[in-house]
Design a protein around this motif. Structure first.
Motif, PDB file in Angstrom:
ATOM      1  N   ALA A 104      39.842  81.885  31.947  1.00  0.00           N
ATOM      2  CA  ALA A 104      39.336  83.039  31.202  1.00  0.00           C
ATOM      3  C   ALA A 104      40.378  83.551  30.206  1.00  0.00           C
ATOM      4  N   GLU A 105      41.625  83.589  30.636  1.00  0.00           N
ATOM      5  CA  GLU A 105      42.726  84.033  29.771  1.00  0.00           C
ATOM      6  C   GLU A 105      42.880  83.107  28.569  1.00  0.00           C
ATOM      7  N   PHE A 106      42.789  81.809  28.841  1.00  0.00           N
ATOM      8  CA  PHE A 106      42.934  80.803  27.801  1.00  0.00           C
ATOM      9  C   PHE A 106      41.796  80.916  26.795  1.00  0.00           C
ATOM     10  N   SER A 107      40.589  81.103  27.282  1.00  0.00           N
ATOM     11  CA  SER A 107      39.431  81.256  26.409  1.00  0.00           C
ATOM     12  C   SER A 107      39.569  82.513  25.550  1.00  0.00           C
ATOM     13  N   GLU A 108      40.042  83.592  26.158  1.00  0.00           N
ATOM     14  CA  GLU A 108      40.244  84.843  25.424  1.00  0.00           C
ATOM     15  C   GLU A 108      41.311  84.671  24.337  1.00  0.00           C
ATOM     16  N   ARG A 116      42.163  81.824  22.864  1.00  0.00           N
ATOM     17  CA  ARG A 116      41.598  80.970  21.820  1.00  0.00           C
ATOM     18  C   ARG A 116      40.650  81.771  20.934  1.00  0.00           C
ATOM     19  N   SER A 117      39.847  82.646  21.530  1.00  0.00           N
ATOM     20  CA  SER A 117      38.912  83.473  20.752  1.00  0.00           C
ATOM     21  C   SER A 117      39.652  84.362  19.765  1.00  0.00           C
ATOM     22  N   THR A 129      36.149  79.642  14.838  1.00  0.00           N
ATOM     23  CA  THR A 129      35.061  78.905  15.482  1.00  0.00           C
ATOM     24  C   THR A 129      34.158  78.287  14.420  1.00  0.00           C
ATOM     25  N   LYS A 130      33.423  77.295  14.851  1.00  0.00           N
ATOM     26  CA  LYS A 130      32.391  76.667  14.032  1.00  0.00           C
ATOM     27  C   LYS A 130      31.116  76.697  14.852  1.00  0.00           C
ATOM     28  N   SER A 131      29.994  76.522  14.188  1.00  0.00           N
ATOM     29  CA  SER A 131      28.740  76.474  14.928  1.00  0.00           C
ATOM     30  C   SER A 131      27.871  75.348  14.393  1.00  0.00           C
ATOM     31  N   VAL A 139      28.448  77.281  19.568  1.00  0.00           N
ATOM     32  CA  VAL A 139      29.696  77.721  18.946  1.00  0.00           C
ATOM     33  C   VAL A 139      30.841  77.017  19.664  1.00  0.00           C
ATOM     34  N   PHE A 140      31.776  76.483  18.864  1.00  0.00           N
ATOM     35  CA  PHE A 140      32.923  75.798  19.429  1.00  0.00           C
ATOM     36  C   PHE A 140      34.145  76.095  18.570  1.00  0.00           C
ATOM     37  N   PHE A 141      35.317  75.890  19.141  1.00  0.00           N
ATOM     38  CA  PHE A 141      36.550  76.165  18.408  1.00  0.00           C
ATOM     39  C   PHE A 141      36.842  75.044  17.424  1.00  0.00           C
TER      40      PHE A 141
END
Length: 155
Positions: A63-67, A69-70, A75-77, A129-131
């Motif tokens: 969760a920390e890593f995702s936060e 990265r956000s 991001t792209k979609s 949505v992806f990084f």
């Protein structure tokens, strides 16, 4: 015991993207883990190899890593339209697609029922949505495979 567990986890993550926080400076090092052991961690960070002292870093949780990265990566979609039975829920299909590794989020952005779709079906559009650092081509293949595996045909 905790140190050994983290070292073991780092060895298992070799070749994968990780976030490591320096416990003294709170700086986050982000990149592909090359090697862990012997008191050090080697990773490729921004096309440069970085060596870190293993006792000074901690692995960011999922969760920390995702936060992180956000907050730090763009991001792209990509949108996918496919035909599902009339009774199918676009939101539920989006939740399944969201489980594909690399997809940060997926949502149903629309559905259409009409003569073009055929009797008993509807068209659903899912936005994934992806990084930006993800392999878009490989991710696209995985999403398409998941949709086809659910028995739905892409439009």
């Amino acid at each position: 015991s905790a140190i050994n567990a983290e070292e073991r986890l780092l060895r298992e993550l070799r070749g994968k993207r990780v976030g490591l926080e320096n416990v003294q400076t709170n700086a986050v090092h982000y990149g592909v883990l090359l090697e862990s052991g012997g008191g050090s961690v080697r990773m490729v960070e921004n096309s440069k190899e970085t060596r870190l002292n293993a006792s000074n870093v901690r692995l960011l949780g999922k969760a920390e890593f995702s936060e992180w990265r956000s907050a730090n990566l763009r991001t792209k979609s990509r949108d996918y339209s496919f035909v599902v039975p009339q009774a199918a829920s676009g939101e539920v299909v989006a939740k399944v697609v969201e489980k594909v590794i690399g997809v940060e989020s997926a949502s149903c952005i629309g559905s259409y029922s009409g003569a073009q779709v055929g009797k008993g079906g509807k068209s659903v559009t899912i936005r994934c949505v992806f990084f930006e650092d993800e392999d878009a081509k490989a991710l696209d293949g995985q999403v398409r495979e998941t949709i086809a595996g659910l028995g739905f045909s892409l439009r």
